[in-house]
Design a protein around this motif. Structure first.
Motif, PDB file in Angstrom:
ATOM      1  N   UNK A  80       1.586  15.006  -2.799  1.00 25.08           N
ATOM      2  CA  UNK A  80       0.793  14.379  -1.590  1.00 25.08           C
ATOM      3  C   UNK A  80      -0.898  14.902  -1.953  1.00 25.08           C
ATOM      4  N   UNK A  81      -1.390  15.389  -0.898  1.00 23.65           N
ATOM      5  CA  UNK A  81      -2.679  15.576  -0.548  1.00 23.65           C
ATOM      6  C   UNK A  81      -3.099  17.198  -0.718  1.00 23.65           C
ATOM      7  N   UNK A  82      -2.349  17.906  -1.429  1.00 23.29           N
ATOM      8  CA  UNK A  82      -2.751  19.167  -1.622  1.00 23.29           C
ATOM      9  C   UNK A  82      -3.933  19.371  -2.569  1.00 23.29           C
ATOM     10  N   UNK A  83      -4.783  20.433  -1.964  1.00 23.28           N
ATOM     11  CA  UNK A  83      -6.167  20.325  -2.451  1.00 23.28           C
ATOM     12  C   UNK A  83      -6.169  21.463  -3.659  1.00 23.28           C
ATOM     13  N   UNK A  84      -5.397  22.477  -3.656  1.00 23.96           N
ATOM     14  CA  UNK A  84      -5.171  23.322  -4.490  1.00 23.96           C
ATOM     15  C   UNK A  84      -4.571  23.130  -5.752  1.00 23.96           C
ATOM     16  N   UNK A  85      -4.858  23.514  -6.909  1.00 25.91           N
ATOM     17  CA  UNK A  85      -3.813  23.242  -8.061  1.00 25.91           C
ATOM     18  C   UNK A  85      -2.311  23.716  -7.713  1.00 25.91           C
ATOM     19  N   UNK A  86      -1.583  22.673  -8.129  1.00 25.44           N
ATOM     20  CA  UNK A  86       0.097  23.062  -7.661  1.00 25.44           C
ATOM     21  C   UNK A  86       0.679  22.852  -8.986  1.00 25.44           C
ATOM     22  N   UNK A  87       2.164  23.534  -9.110  1.00 25.98           N
ATOM     23  CA  UNK A  87       2.859  23.410 -10.357  1.00 25.98           C
ATOM     24  C   UNK A  87       4.181  23.724  -9.660  1.00 25.98           C
ATOM     25  N   UNK A  88       5.014  23.767 -10.630  1.00 28.67           N
ATOM     26  CA  UNK A  88       6.449  23.634 -10.298  1.00 28.67           C
ATOM     27  C   UNK A  88       6.894  24.798  -9.396  1.00 28.67           C
ATOM     28  N   UNK A  89       5.870  25.893  -9.351  1.00 29.46           N
ATOM     29  CA  UNK A  89       6.306  26.982  -8.513  1.00 29.46           C
ATOM     30  C   UNK A  89       5.636  26.812  -7.038  1.00 29.46           C
ATOM     31  N   UNK A  90       5.030  25.719  -7.011  1.00 33.26           N
ATOM     32  CA  UNK A  90       4.456  25.544  -5.552  1.00 33.26           C
ATOM     33  C   UNK A  90       5.487  24.664  -4.845  1.00 33.26           C
ATOM     34  N   UNK A  91       5.782  24.928  -3.485  1.00 31.79           N
ATOM     35  CA  UNK A  91       6.649  24.201  -2.743  1.00 31.79           C
ATOM     36  C   UNK A  91       5.793  23.144  -2.180  1.00 31.79           C
ATOM     37  N   UNK A  92       6.294  21.808  -2.414  1.00 31.86           N
ATOM     38  CA  UNK A  92       5.473  20.489  -1.997  1.00 31.86           C
ATOM     39  C   UNK A  92       5.600  20.581  -0.576  1.00 31.86           C
ATOM     40  N   UNK A  93       4.701  20.152   0.240  1.00 30.93           N
ATOM     41  CA  UNK A  93       4.472  19.965   1.544  1.00 30.93           C
ATOM     42  C   UNK A  93       4.682  18.771   1.990  1.00 30.93           C
ATOM     43  N   UNK A  94       5.757  18.516   3.060  1.00 39.20           N
ATOM     44  CA  UNK A  94       6.184  16.933   3.238  1.00 39.20           C
ATOM     45  C   UNK A  94       4.953  16.525   4.135  1.00 39.20           C
ATOM     46  N   UNK A  95       4.626  15.374   3.683  1.00 44.08           N
ATOM     47  CA  UNK A  95       3.464  14.577   4.359  1.00 44.08           C
ATOM     48  C   UNK A  95       4.127  13.456   5.036  1.00 44.08           C
ATOM     49  N   UNK A  96       4.204  13.137   6.470  1.00 43.38           N
ATOM     50  CA  UNK A  96       4.912  12.410   7.098  1.00 43.38           C
ATOM     51  C   UNK A  96       4.228  11.207   7.117  1.00 43.38           C
ATOM     52  N   UNK A  97       2.709  11.346   6.838  1.00 41.80           N
ATOM     53  CA  UNK A  97       1.959   9.998   6.826  1.00 41.80           C
ATOM     54  C   UNK A  97       1.657   9.321   5.479  1.00 41.80           C
ATOM     55  N   UNK A  98       2.468   9.926   4.437  1.00 52.04           N
ATOM     56  CA  UNK A  98       2.423   9.271   3.167  1.00 52.04           C
ATOM     57  C   UNK A  98       3.730   8.730   2.610  1.00 52.04           C
ATOM     58  N   UNK A  99       4.139   7.730   2.524  1.00 51.60           N
ATOM     59  CA  UNK A  99       5.405   7.019   1.989  1.00 51.60           C
ATOM     60  C   UNK A  99       5.950   7.866   0.860  1.00 51.60           C
ATOM     61  N   UNK A 100       5.352   7.988  -0.243  1.00 52.47           N
ATOM     62  CA  UNK A 100       5.903   8.565  -1.476  1.00 52.47           C
ATOM     63  C   UNK A 100       6.459  10.048  -1.159  1.00 52.47           C
ATOM     64  N   UNK A 101       5.615  10.590  -0.367  1.00 53.52           N
ATOM     65  CA  UNK A 101       6.002  12.061  -0.113  1.00 53.52           C
ATOM     66  C   UNK A 101       7.200  12.327   0.625  1.00 53.52           C
ATOM     67  N   UNK A 102       7.670  11.185   1.405  1.00 50.94           N
ATOM     68  CA  UNK A 102       8.990  11.353   2.152  1.00 50.94           C
ATOM     69  C   UNK A 102      10.168  10.779   1.196  1.00 50.94           C
ATOM     70  N   UNK A 103       9.836   9.836   0.267  1.00 50.71           N
ATOM     71  CA  UNK A 103      10.761   9.235  -0.337  1.00 50.71           C
ATOM     72  C   UNK A 103      11.099  10.338  -1.599  1.00 50.71           C
ATOM     73  N   UNK A 104      10.331  11.131  -2.398  1.00 49.51           N
ATOM     74  CA  UNK A 104      10.592  12.014  -3.458  1.00 49.51           C
ATOM     75  C   UNK A 104      11.024  13.204  -2.746  1.00 49.51           C
ATOM     76  N   UNK A 105      10.735  13.594  -1.540  1.00 49.90           N
ATOM     77  CA  UNK A 105      11.195  14.790  -0.998  1.00 49.90           C
ATOM     78  C   UNK A 105      12.667  14.621  -0.828  1.00 49.90           C
ATOM     79  N   UNK A 106      13.049  13.543  -0.244  1.00 52.83           N
ATOM     80  CA  UNK A 106      14.398  13.240  -0.026  1.00 52.83           C
ATOM     81  C   UNK A 106      15.189  13.076  -1.174  1.00 52.83           C
ATOM     82  N   UNK A 107      14.782  12.208  -2.304  1.00 49.72           N
ATOM     83  CA  UNK A 107      15.589  12.105  -3.402  1.00 49.72           C
ATOM     84  C   UNK A 107      15.764  13.347  -4.239  1.00 49.72           C
ATOM     85  N   UNK A 108      14.702  14.358  -4.136  1.00 49.74           N
ATOM     86  CA  UNK A 108      14.971  15.582  -4.914  1.00 49.74           C
ATOM     87  C   UNK A 108      15.770  16.479  -4.226  1.00 49.74           C
ATOM     88  N   UNK A 109      15.991  16.487  -2.897  1.00 46.73           N
ATOM     89  CA  UNK A 109      16.873  17.134  -2.081  1.00 46.73           C
ATOM     90  C   UNK A 109      18.479  16.572  -2.314  1.00 46.73           C
TER      91      UNK A 109
END
Length: 281
Positions: A80-109
């Protein structure tokens, strides 16, 4: 497409008499379409059904006939809109205001819940793919017509990968038994939205004269506009650690190659049409 998975699932004998090395799951309704309740449901449910059918199929096979790996598509948009550099060791933050964030978070789980013992489970968070595809072709056509535009502030961080490196990475995921878990499938070179617009226009020798403000973009595209305004600098740390080397790490080179491939494809199609016309006459 996920609709075709039903036919594959019914033909289990195909998988019982042949050992498939790997299954790559890219199925799902197009993400880039106008979002409303109906399209959102199709986007999410088509991917959920595809995942569940594939894992159910693999689980139903004798262990000796199961593929060695299942490779499932996710997206770098999960960050989503995480401003710092992120990689696979960064836990993605769920953004309830961004549909893609919800979709991919659910599917990865869901992928984690469905994993099959002794079958490698690889999830790839794919950035924007630069290649001879409709979305890239449309961007080049718009730029060629002097319509190239900077979206919003132009400072949004864009993660991308050339289609050649995408294919090479999939090849590595299939045949390298050490590859497991989640990978960011992007170039090490993060660019801004402004750079994407300027370099895309540059590939067809055009300038960029316009800027589309956030408000106009949201008016034109509705909620879908969020796709073009989020910003997350995504780093492919695990691919780098695996000694993967990019053939096209520079965006200008990748978009230039895509423009050349699109022109070549158009010429080949014209030659084929002309040939058919000649034979018919």
């Amino acid at each position: 497409q996920s609709r075709g998975l039903g036919d594959v699932y019914k033909r289990q004998d195909f998988f019982r008499i042949r050992r498939i090395e790997s299954i790559i799951n890219l199925a799902g309704a197009p993400m880039i379409q106008r979002w409303n309740d109906s399209s959102k449901a199709e986007i999410l449910l088509s991917r959920k059904r595809a995942l569940e059918r594939i894992f159910e199929l693999v689980r139903s096979l004798p262990p000796s006939n199961r593929p060695s790996s299942i490779i499932s598509a996710s997206s770098s948009a999960i960050y989503s809109n995480q401003q710092q550099v992120v990689d696979e060791y960064t836990e993605p933050q769920l953004d309830i205001n961004f549909f893609q964030s919800i979709v991919w978070r659910f599917l990865e789980q869901r992928i984690d819940q469905l994993c099959v013992p002794k079958v490698r489970n690889v999830t790839v968070r794919i950035g924007i793919v630069i290649g001879p595809y409709a979305i890239v072709s449309n961007l080049l056509i718009i730029s060629r017509c002097f319509g190239g535009s900077i979206l919003g502030s132009g400072n949004q961080k864009i993660s991308w990968i050339s289609h050649h490196d995408l294919a090479r990475a999939f090849d590595k995921f299939i045949f390298d038994s050490s590859m497991n878990g989640t990978y960011n499938l992007v170039s090490p070179q993060v660019i801004t939205s402004k750079q994407l617009s300027i370099k895309t226009a540059g590939a067809v020798n055009r300038p960029v004269w316009f800027r589309i403000p956030n408000s106009i973009l949201r008016l034109a595209l509705g909620e879908l506009a969020t796709n073009f305004l989020i910003s997350a600098p995504v780093r492919p740390t695990r691919l780098i650690e695996s000694d993967f080397h990019w053939n096209a790490p520079d965006f200008a080179d990748a978009i230039g190659r895509a423009a050349w491939e699109i022109r070549l494809s158009a010429k080949q199609s014209k030659l084929a049409r002309d040939s058919d016309h000649y034979l018919d006459s």
